[in-house]
Structure formats: C-alpha cells, structure tokens
Design a protein around this motif. Structure first.
Motif, PDB file in Angstrom:
ATOM      1  N   TYR A  62      -4.077   0.422  30.975  1.00 50.66           N
ATOM      2  CA  TYR A  62      -3.059   1.270  30.815  1.00 50.66           C
ATOM      3  C   TYR A  62      -2.888   1.318  29.203  1.00 50.66           C
ATOM      4  O   TYR A  62      -3.491   0.600  28.458  1.00 50.66           O
ATOM      5  N   VAL A  63      -2.591   2.621  28.970  1.00 47.01           N
ATOM      6  CA  VAL A  63      -2.063   2.722  27.564  1.00 47.01           C
ATOM      7  C   VAL A  63      -0.957   3.850  27.449  1.00 47.01           C
ATOM      8  O   VAL A  63      -0.909   4.912  28.241  1.00 47.01           O
ATOM      9  N   ARG A  64       0.279   3.495  26.936  1.00 47.21           N
ATOM     10  CA  ARG A  64       1.558   4.290  27.161  1.00 47.21           C
ATOM     11  C   ARG A  64       2.416   3.976  25.776  1.00 47.21           C
ATOM     12  O   ARG A  64       2.246   2.839  25.193  1.00 47.21           O
ATOM     13  N   VAL A  65       3.216   5.109  25.558  1.00 42.50           N
ATOM     14  CA  VAL A  65       3.926   4.714  24.379  1.00 42.50           C
ATOM     15  C   VAL A  65       5.205   4.201  24.937  1.00 42.50           C
ATOM     16  O   VAL A  65       5.799   4.632  25.801  1.00 42.50           O
ATOM     17  N   LEU A  70       2.466   1.780  20.670  1.00 44.60           N
ATOM     18  CA  LEU A  70       1.500   2.229  21.487  1.00 44.60           C
ATOM     19  C   LEU A  70       1.011   0.887  22.079  1.00 44.60           C
ATOM     20  O   LEU A  70       0.514   0.169  21.851  1.00 44.60           O
ATOM     21  N   ALA A  71       1.653   0.652  23.420  1.00 46.92           N
ATOM     22  CA  ALA A  71       1.162  -0.523  24.264  1.00 46.92           C
ATOM     23  C   ALA A  71      -0.086  -0.150  25.154  1.00 46.92           C
ATOM     24  O   ALA A  71      -0.401   0.642  25.761  1.00 46.92           O
ATOM     25  N   ILE A  72      -1.244  -1.160  25.031  1.00 48.59           N
ATOM     26  CA  ILE A  72      -2.283  -1.067  25.385  1.00 48.59           C
ATOM     27  C   ILE A  72      -2.560  -2.455  26.292  1.00 48.59           C
ATOM     28  O   ILE A  72      -2.618  -3.444  26.022  1.00 48.59           O
ATOM     29  N   GLY A  73      -2.789  -2.169  27.630  1.00 46.21           N
ATOM     30  CA  GLY A  73      -3.347  -3.212  28.510  1.00 46.21           C
ATOM     31  C   GLY A  73      -4.580  -4.004  28.185  1.00 46.21           C
ATOM     32  O   GLY A  73      -5.347  -3.389  27.724  1.00 46.21           O
ATOM     33  N   ALA A  74      -4.654  -5.201  28.684  1.00 47.81           N
ATOM     34  CA  ALA A  74      -5.717  -6.126  28.476  1.00 47.81           C
ATOM     35  C   ALA A  74      -7.142  -5.554  29.013  1.00 47.81           C
ATOM     36  O   ALA A  74      -7.928  -5.869  28.452  1.00 47.81           O
ATOM     37  N   ALA A  75      -6.910  -4.769  29.821  1.00 50.21           N
ATOM     38  CA  ALA A  75      -8.515  -4.148  30.375  1.00 50.21           C
ATOM     39  C   ALA A  75      -8.608  -2.857  30.015  1.00 50.21           C
ATOM     40  O   ALA A  75      -9.692  -2.347  30.128  1.00 50.21           O
ATOM     41  N   THR A  76      -7.822  -2.243  29.125  1.00 48.70           N
ATOM     42  CA  THR A  76      -8.159  -0.889  28.486  1.00 48.70           C
ATOM     43  C   THR A  76      -9.318  -1.002  27.374  1.00 48.70           C
ATOM     44  O   THR A  76      -9.136  -1.913  26.427  1.00 48.70           O
ATOM     45  N   THR A  77     -10.340  -0.137  27.539  1.00 45.93           N
ATOM     46  CA  THR A  77     -11.290  -0.063  26.529  1.00 45.93           C
ATOM     47  C   THR A  77     -11.091   0.293  25.129  1.00 45.93           C
ATOM     48  O   THR A  77     -10.151   1.097  25.152  1.00 45.93           O
ATOM     49  N   THR A 111     -12.833  -4.372  24.916  1.00 50.52           N
ATOM     50  CA  THR A 111     -11.492  -4.125  25.042  1.00 50.52           C
ATOM     51  C   THR A 111     -10.719  -4.260  23.918  1.00 50.52           C
ATOM     52  O   THR A 111     -11.276  -4.885  22.840  1.00 50.52           O
ATOM     53  N   VAL A 112      -9.542  -3.384  23.480  1.00 54.88           N
ATOM     54  CA  VAL A 112      -9.025  -3.890  22.227  1.00 54.88           C
ATOM     55  C   VAL A 112      -8.137  -5.258  22.611  1.00 54.88           C
ATOM     56  O   VAL A 112      -8.279  -6.061  21.103  1.00 54.88           O
ATOM     57  N   CYS A 113      -7.725  -5.655  23.678  1.00 52.86           N
ATOM     58  CA  CYS A 113      -6.920  -7.051  23.636  1.00 52.86           C
ATOM     59  C   CYS A 113      -7.870  -8.010  23.599  1.00 52.86           C
ATOM     60  O   CYS A 113      -7.968  -9.258  22.984  1.00 52.86           O
ATOM     61  N   GLY A 114      -9.512  -7.795  24.174  1.00 52.62           N
ATOM     62  CA  GLY A 114     -10.417  -8.802  23.874  1.00 52.62           C
ATOM     63  C   GLY A 114     -10.716  -9.036  22.549  1.00 52.62           C
ATOM     64  O   GLY A 114     -11.145 -10.272  22.020  1.00 52.62           O
TER      65      GLY A 114
END
Length: 278
Positions: A62-65, A70-77, A111-114
């Motif tokens: 997910y990605v959401r404000v 801007l909150a970005i989930g761990a599986a979001t590319t 991913t961003v979190c990766g």
C-alpha cells in the motif's frame, strides 16, 4: 553460484511473519523484491535457514497519505511510488531521486522498504529518508516501534531492526508549503550506485543537506541560510568531516570534491523556490 539450501515460506499476513521471526530469529531473512537479497544469497553472503517471502502480502502492499506523511508498505515496489501521479507534490525529493535508483526492471521488483532495510550507504532511498527526517515502523510479537532515520540507519548494511522485527512501513514527511528540495548524484554509469549523492531541503528556516556514498551511512547537516562564501566553507568542512577514503578508482580527494560541487548545486537549485514553491 547457487544459494545454500533454505525453506521458503509465502507470508500472508504481518502477524505470520512476526511469529516466524520470533521463532527463527537470525536464521530467518525477509524477502520482498529480492533485488538486494538474492545476489547475497547466490554469493552465500547470506545463508538463512528460512526465507520469509512477503512479496504477495496484500496487507503490506500500500501507499497512502497518513498523519502528514507518505506511508509506504513493506511490499510496495519502487516503481509503484515512482509512477504515483501526486508524488512530485507530496514528496518531491523522492520524485527526484527514484529515477536514479538502478534501472527500471530493478525498480519494478525492488521495494522501498527493502532498500532501507539493506542500508547501503550509497543508496538513494536511505539518503532521502535521512534528508527528510523520515521514519520506519518496526513490528514484532512484542509490539510496534517507530524509529527516525538517524536511529534506524546504523552503518554499512546495518540497521537497528532486531532479528524478531519486521520493517512494515516507511514514512516520508509530506512537503511543507514553504519548502523545496533538490537531488543530484555522481556515478560512473547510469544505474550504478552513487559515488556521491547529495540532497538538499531548503526553507525560510534554513538548509538541510544530506550526503550519501562517503560515510558508512547518510550524513545530515542543518545550517541557517548561508551566503555563497559561508556555504562554500560549510560544504568544505562537511566534506572533510565525512572520513572519505581511497577506494578503487575513486580517491578520497575526488569524493570531497564531489561533496562540495554537488552540494553547492543542489542548495542553489532548492533555494529559489523555497517559500514560493507553487
């Protein structure tokens, strides 16, 4: 080379991942996009007994404000963020830096979190998180904790994430109306890791500059609004403080030169629009 044998577990929920991390600890590794982890597995620099694959975990994609970030989930590319229509107004520093991250096929899987979890000191996304004073959300069976970039980034390929914790989310602050930014990096070829990367965030309150690729993690400095002579002095002092070393084809002298030159350019690019960005 081929990786050492391991068990592969497809993760369906963050709770499942946390349970398995609590059970296996250092013997488990988390796979999201795999663009950093897979080479390490193939070279046997990492030898987990269990690989926890979160790449298809819908709850982490997910990605959401949220709460001014801007909150970005761990599986979001990375590609999902790069092509977000509102990114240039929400977090313009990310919009500027993402095209410099490797090549599109890598961003399409990575991913961003990766990237944040891998903590390469030359990587663009840890630099952006540090420049914006963003944070990560870590989750375990014991609960959830949030760490600022400076607390999370511990060194070369090292973070404050414990063996039983899952990095579930990254949070990048939204741009303030009176704030502007700029990003620039120098690499031997497009798509390579940066030899030096610099980000600047300017506002009427002053200048924040972040440098990657020189020290063991991104380094941030906060300055008041400086005239050109004072800026050059501050950049020179910063360049010498980073402990640059001769590495391969790149000398410490060259890295210091790049910090000064790139730093001057990004600050000057950010300044004209700070306070009046439309």
């Amino acid at each position: 080379m081929k990786p050492a044998p391991f068990d592969h577990v497809r993760i369906d929920s963050p709770e499942e991942a946390c349970d398995l991390l609590a059970e296996h600890g250092d013997d488990a590794r988390v796979l999201a996009g795999g663009q950093s982890l897979m080479p390490m597995l193939n070279m046997r620099l990492a030898k987990p007994a269990v690989l926890l694959d979160i790449s298809r975990c819908a709850a982490l994609d997910y990605v959401r404000v949220e709460d001014g970030t801007l909150a970005i989930g761990a599986a979001t590319t990375q590609a999902a963020i790069e092509w977000r229509p509102a990114l240039a107004t929400e977090v313009p520093l990310l919009a500027a830096a993402l095209p410099a991250v490797a090549h599109f096929p890598i961003r399409n899987r990575g991913t961003v979190c990766g990237s944040l979890a891998h903590a390469d000191p030359s990587a663009e996304l840890p630099l952006c998180l540090a420049a914006l004073d963003g944070e990560v959300v870590l989750r375990s069976r014991a609960g959830t904790r949030r760490l600022k970039a400076a607390q999370f980034q511990a060194g070369v390929l090292a973070t404050a994430c414990r063996a039983d914790e899952l990095l579930v989310e990254a949070r990048f602050p939204l741009r303030s109306p009176d704030e502007a930014c700029a990003f620039e990096e120098f690499s031997l070829r497009h798509g390579d890791y940066a030899i030096v990367a610099v980000a600047a965030v300017a506002s009427p309150r002053g200048i924040r500059i972040a440098v990657g690729g020189v020290a063991d993690r991104p380094v941030v400095a906060d300055w008041p609004d400086l005239d050109d002579a004072a800026l050059d002095t501050a950049l020179n002092d910063l360049a010498w403080s980073l402990g640059a070393r001769d590495e391969g084809e790149v000398s410490a002298k060259m890295r210091r030169h790049l910090v000064r030159g790139l730093g001057r350019r990004v600050v000057r690019r950010a300044r004209p629009t700070a306070g009046g960005l439309s």
